[in-house]
Design a protein around this motif. Structure first.
Motif, PDB file in Angstrom:
ATOM      1  N   MET A 192       0.861  -1.184   0.000  1.00 33.15           N
ATOM      2  CA  MET A 192       0.000   0.000   0.000  1.00 33.15           C
ATOM      3  C   MET A 192       0.895   1.231   0.000  1.00 33.15           C
ATOM      4  O   MET A 192       1.482   1.589   1.015  1.00 33.15           O
ATOM      5  N   ARG A 193       0.973   1.881  -1.164  1.00 37.44           N
ATOM      6  CA  ARG A 193       1.899   3.005  -1.287  1.00 37.44           C
ATOM      7  C   ARG A 193       1.175   4.337  -1.494  1.00 37.44           C
ATOM      8  O   ARG A 193       1.708   5.264  -2.112  1.00 37.44           O
ATOM      9  N   ALA A 194      -0.034   4.438  -0.966  1.00 33.67           N
ATOM     10  CA  ALA A 194      -0.738   5.723  -0.948  1.00 33.67           C
ATOM     11  C   ALA A 194      -0.359   6.411   0.360  1.00 33.67           C
ATOM     12  O   ALA A 194      -1.090   6.360   1.348  1.00 33.67           O
ATOM     13  N   VAL A 195       0.813   7.060   0.356  1.00 33.91           N
ATOM     14  CA  VAL A 195       1.383   7.567   1.608  1.00 33.91           C
ATOM     15  C   VAL A 195       1.813   9.036   1.525  1.00 33.91           C
ATOM     16  O   VAL A 195       2.192   9.624   2.546  1.00 33.91           O
ATOM     17  N   SER A 196       1.766   9.637   0.340  1.00 32.18           N
ATOM     18  CA  SER A 196       2.317  10.985   0.198  1.00 32.18           C
ATOM     19  C   SER A 196       1.267  12.049   0.476  1.00 32.18           C
ATOM     20  O   SER A 196       0.110  11.756   0.774  1.00 32.18           O
ATOM     21  N   HIS A 197       1.694  13.316   0.361  1.00 30.81           N
ATOM     22  CA  HIS A 197       0.778  14.444   0.563  1.00 30.81           C
ATOM     23  C   HIS A 197       0.066  14.839  -0.733  1.00 30.81           C
ATOM     24  O   HIS A 197      -0.668  15.823  -0.752  1.00 30.81           O
ATOM     25  N   GLY A 198       0.308  14.098  -1.805  1.00 31.04           N
ATOM     26  CA  GLY A 198      -0.360  14.397  -3.075  1.00 31.04           C
ATOM     27  C   GLY A 198       0.562  14.296  -4.278  1.00 31.04           C
ATOM     28  O   GLY A 198       0.129  13.965  -5.378  1.00 31.04           O
ATOM     29  N   CYS A 199       1.853  14.620  -4.071  1.00 26.65           N
ATOM     30  CA  CYS A 199       2.819  14.463  -5.157  1.00 26.65           C
ATOM     31  C   CYS A 199       3.151  12.978  -5.344  1.00 26.65           C
ATOM     32  O   CYS A 199       2.793  12.141  -4.530  1.00 26.65           O
ATOM     33  N   VAL A 200       3.857  12.681  -6.428  1.00 25.42           N
ATOM     34  CA  VAL A 200       4.216  11.304  -6.739  1.00 25.42           C
ATOM     35  C   VAL A 200       5.696  11.090  -6.441  1.00 25.42           C
ATOM     36  O   VAL A 200       6.562  11.728  -7.050  1.00 25.42           O
ATOM     37  N   ARG A 201       5.980  10.207  -5.489  1.00 28.27           N
ATOM     38  CA  ARG A 201       7.366   9.878  -5.136  1.00 28.27           C
ATOM     39  C   ARG A 201       7.866   8.760  -6.044  1.00 28.27           C
ATOM     40  O   ARG A 201       7.169   7.774  -6.277  1.00 28.27           O
ATOM     41  N   LEU A 202       9.077   8.910  -6.527  1.00 32.08           N
ATOM     42  CA  LEU A 202       9.627   7.992  -7.520  1.00 32.08           C
ATOM     43  C   LEU A 202      10.563   6.964  -6.905  1.00 32.08           C
ATOM     44  O   LEU A 202      11.442   7.309  -6.109  1.00 32.08           O
ATOM     45  N   GLY A 203      10.401   5.702  -7.323  1.00 30.23           N
ATOM     46  CA  GLY A 203      11.296   4.655  -6.857  1.00 30.23           C
ATOM     47  C   GLY A 203      12.668   4.752  -7.498  1.00 30.23           C
ATOM     48  O   GLY A 203      13.663   4.354  -6.898  1.00 30.23           O
ATOM     49  N   ASP A 204      12.765   5.258  -8.723  1.00 31.52           N
ATOM     50  CA  ASP A 204      14.043   5.379  -9.433  1.00 31.52           C
ATOM     51  C   ASP A 204      14.097   6.734 -10.149  1.00 31.52           C
ATOM     52  O   ASP A 204      14.038   6.807 -11.379  1.00 31.52           O
ATOM     53  N   PRO A 205      14.239   7.822  -9.391  1.00 26.93           N
ATOM     54  CA  PRO A 205      14.219   9.155 -10.007  1.00 26.93           C
ATOM     55  C   PRO A 205      15.378   9.388 -10.973  1.00 26.93           C
ATOM     56  O   PRO A 205      15.193  10.034 -12.018  1.00 26.93           O
ATOM     57  N   GLN A 206      16.553   8.858 -10.654  1.00 23.59           N
ATOM     58  CA  GLN A 206      17.694   9.073 -11.542  1.00 23.59           C
ATOM     59  C   GLN A 206      17.498   8.297 -12.851  1.00 23.59           C
ATOM     60  O   GLN A 206      17.893   8.761 -13.926  1.00 23.59           O
ATOM     61  N   GLY A 207      16.842   7.140 -12.749  1.00 21.40           N
ATOM     62  CA  GLY A 207      16.539   6.369 -13.957  1.00 21.40           C
ATOM     63  C   GLY A 207      15.591   7.126 -14.869  1.00 21.40           C
ATOM     64  O   GLY A 207      15.740   7.105 -16.100  1.00 21.40           O
ATOM     65  N   LEU A 208      14.624   7.807 -14.285  1.00 19.92           N
ATOM     66  CA  LEU A 208      13.704   8.609 -15.093  1.00 19.92           C
ATOM     67  C   LEU A 208      14.439   9.776 -15.739  1.00 19.92           C
ATOM     68  O   LEU A 208      14.208  10.087 -16.922  1.00 19.92           O
ATOM     69  N   ALA A 209      15.335  10.411 -14.981  1.00 23.31           N
ATOM     70  CA  ALA A 209      16.112  11.530 -15.540  1.00 23.31           C
ATOM     71  C   ALA A 209      16.964  11.062 -16.715  1.00 23.31           C
ATOM     72  O   ALA A 209      17.035  11.739 -17.756  1.00 23.31           O
ATOM     73  N   LYS A 210      17.583   9.894 -16.573  1.00 18.80           N
ATOM     74  CA  LYS A 210      18.425   9.375 -17.652  1.00 18.80           C
ATOM     75  C   LYS A 210      17.602   9.083 -18.891  1.00 18.80           C
ATOM     76  O   LYS A 210      18.022   9.353 -20.021  1.00 18.80           O
ATOM     77  N   ASN A 211      16.392   8.538 -18.681  1.00 22.66           N
ATOM     78  CA  ASN A 211      15.533   8.221 -19.823  1.00 22.66           C
ATOM     79  C   ASN A 211      15.074   9.482 -20.548  1.00 22.66           C
ATOM     80  O   ASN A 211      15.065   9.536 -21.782  1.00 22.66           O
ATOM     81  N   LEU A 212      14.699  10.510 -19.784  1.00 20.15           N
ATOM     82  CA  LEU A 212      14.151  11.716 -20.395  1.00 20.15           C
ATOM     83  C   LEU A 212      15.228  12.587 -21.022  1.00 20.15           C
ATOM     84  O   LEU A 212      15.006  13.203 -22.075  1.00 20.15           O
ATOM     85  N   PHE A 213      16.400  12.667 -20.382  1.00 16.21           N
ATOM     86  CA  PHE A 213      17.464  13.536 -20.899  1.00 16.21           C
ATOM     87  C   PHE A 213      18.400  12.809 -21.853  1.00 16.21           C
ATOM     88  O   PHE A 213      18.987  13.426 -22.744  1.00 16.21           O
ATOM     89  N   GLY A 214      18.538  11.488 -21.645  1.00 15.27           N
ATOM     90  CA  GLY A 214      19.498  10.741 -22.447  1.00 15.27           C
ATOM     91  C   GLY A 214      20.924  11.029 -22.001  1.00 15.27           C
ATOM     92  O   GLY A 214      21.173  11.877 -21.131  1.00 15.27           O
ATOM     93  N   GLU A 215      21.860  10.304 -22.587  1.00 13.54           N
ATOM     94  CA  GLU A 215      23.275  10.529 -22.252  1.00 13.54           C
ATOM     95  C   GLU A 215      23.697  11.916 -22.744  1.00 13.54           C
ATOM     96  O   GLU A 215      23.250  12.379 -23.789  1.00 13.54           O
TER      97      GLU A 215
END
Length: 526
Positions: free
Chosen positions: A423-446
């Motif tokens: 049950m991961r409905a625990v935040s104040h409304g924003c979405v917390r990421l399990g792999d934020p750096q992975g998302l950054a790498k995907n969106l920005f690329g090398e």
């Protein structure tokens, strides 16, 4: 050269004028009698020979007035009929080619989509079409006027309603959900009028049948009375119904690449070319139904209305435009009153330990521990709070920004233990990421931008770094509780925000309480 009018010339012009007028009158009469001529030719019922277009127009006007409360989208239909001189053009376009014979068969199958037949006047249309096919079906011109007018209106109303249901859904999500900010196309007068202008109804009706593989999979499960693990047959059916309706809404991503968060699944996917290229766990806002108190089988009257818990993550569509590495957290007033001042009252050093600065009238207070926080309440709060970048910052090392009315974003978090929970409905409304750096790498690329992000995330940089995304990426935060995964396995999730209940309660009068998909299918085939 001078032209002189003579008595002979005047007579000639008079005769010519009368001839032209008579020709025009006969042409007009012939044109307006086409309906009667065609009906007589097909049925050999002599009643149609006496059908007068003016009287027919008057009958259609009268029928519109008398049926306003019973036909859907009356304004669109009246404008269409008026534009056709109040002649039954829709009937005439589709009676002789057999379209009106097959139309009720399509309406009959609306139950395969979990919807009621009632709004589609199936029996009435079948009866009227049969009456016009029958040589002795119409016994007087008055009956012909009335039944032509009635068939025109019932056909137009049912056709538009059926088309709208399959292409746009029967419930408008913007009207039932309080925090729904997803761009969703709804039918308008132009799209509805275009339905009435279709020339080949069978081809058109075949083209608007839902083709989404997810829709077909849920529809198959619904028709086969499939039971979801852990649920009853009836609750399973209702899961299928609400999620089929969601799939009918025109709010789906059309981009080649996008980010999608499914709130009840607590997951984020980056989609490219229709496939997930990155998947991670997320934490979403706390919801009103996390304990499963209410279900699609058992819910209170108060659950029928969307009354969001203050921390629920909204449904939305937007575009990720930038990131902030080592962000400062401007603490919302709602969190300040319910958490920060309470913690500060219990521990005078709580603020400094959490790297939280206090401001009053825009000026930083140097010694916030000297304030008697026990006297500060939500009513007299005069302070603003900001958490500096660092390991303890609630936003972690990075946040992903996109415009939205709810001031939410995707972000990192120092509270990693929450990702081990189901049950991961625990935040104040924003979405917390399990792999934020992975998302950054995907969106920005090398490249240089990602190298800066990776470096700054590895350090306690006291200053935030803002970096714009070179290629802005669409984001969808959605709410789906039942689907079929890539392996063909039926998946379902708990209705943590109670939104299934809200949607089902609005769907219920449009589908019939005792809808049995298999029996309805059998009846439709007989």
């Amino acid at each position: 050269m001078t032209f002189t009018f003579t008595k002979k010339t005047s007579v000639y012009l008079l005769i010519l004028g009368l001839f032209v007028s008579l020709f025009a009158f006969q042409s007009c009469k012939k044109k307006h009698s086409a309906i009667a001529d065609r009906l007589f030719k097909v049925t050999q019922n002599k009643i149609y020979e006496d059908v007068d277009p003016d009287t027919l127009a008057a009958a259609l006007k009268k029928e519109i007035e008398s049926q306003k409360s019973q036909i859907a989208n009356e304004e669109v239909i009246e404008a269409f009929v008026k534009g056709n001189g109040y002649q039954p053009v829709l009937v005439m376009d589709h009676f002789f080619n057999g379209d009106l014979d097959i139309l009720p068969d399509y309406f009959d199958k609306i139950t395969e989509h979990g919807l009621s037949k009632k709004p589609y006047h199936i029996a009435a249309i079948r009866t009227l079409v049969a009456k016009f096919h029958d040589k002795n079906g119409i016994m007087s011109t008055d009956e012909a006027y009335h039944e032509l007018a009635r068939l025109e209106l019932l056909t137009a109303s049912s056709l538009i309603k059926y088309s709208n249901a399959l292409q746009y859904g029967v419930v408008n999500p913007r009207k039932i959900f309080s925090r729904y900010f997803t761009a969703t196309k709804r039918p308008d007068s132009t799209s509805m009028k275009n339905v009435l202008l279709v020339k080949d109804l069978k081809t058109y009706l075949d083209s608007i049948q839902p083709a989404d593989p997810q829709y077909k999979a849920l529809q198959k499960a619904f028709l086969n009375n499939t039971v979801i693990d852990g649920l009853s047959a009836e609750e399973s059916k209702r899961y299928f119904l609400v999620n089929m309706e969601r799939l009918r809404w025109k709010n789906k991503p059309t981009e080649q690449k996008y980010v999608i968060v499914n709130i009840p699944d607590f997951k984020l996917d980056v989609m490219e070319g229709g496939k997930s290229v990155l998947n991670m766990k997320v934490c979403v806002g706390q919801g009103r139904n996390m304990d499963g108190r209410a279900s699609l089988i058992s819910y209170a009257d108060s659950d029928r209305y969307d009354k969001p818990f203050p921390r629920e993550t909204p449904q939305l569509s937007s575009v990720i435009h930038s990131v902030e590495v080592n962000p400062t957290w401007n603490i919302p007033r709602s969190i300040a009153t319910k958490e920060i001042i309470i913690e500060a009252a219990e521990d005078p050093y709580y603020l400094s330990n959490k790297n939280i600065d206090v401001y009053k009238d825009g000026k930083k207070i140097e010694d916030p521990e000297t304030i008697d926080w026990s006297t500060v309440t939500a009513d007299n709060l005069q302070y603003d709070f900001k958490q500096r970048p660092g390991e303890d910052n609630s936003l972690g090392k990075i946040k992903f920004l996109f415009k939205n009315k709810s001031s939410v974003y995707l972000h990192d978090t120092p509270a990693k233990s929450a990702f081990r929970k189901s049950m991961r409905a625990v935040s104040h409304g924003c979405v917390r990421l399990g792999d934020p750096q992975g998302l950054a790498k995907n969106l920005f690329g090398e490249g240089e931008d990602y190298d800066t992000i990776a470096k700054d995330m590895s350090e306690d940089n006291p200053e935030p770094t803002n970096i714009g995304l070179p290629k802005k990426t669409p984001i969808y935060i959605t709410y789906v509780t039942c689907w079929v995964d890539d392996t063909g396995v039926l998946q379902s999730r708990q209705d943590v925000y109670g939104l299934d209940i809200v949607l089902y309660d609005h769907l219920k009068p449009l589908m019939g309480e005792n809808l049995n998909p298999k029996s309805e299918m059998l009846n439709a085939k007989r």
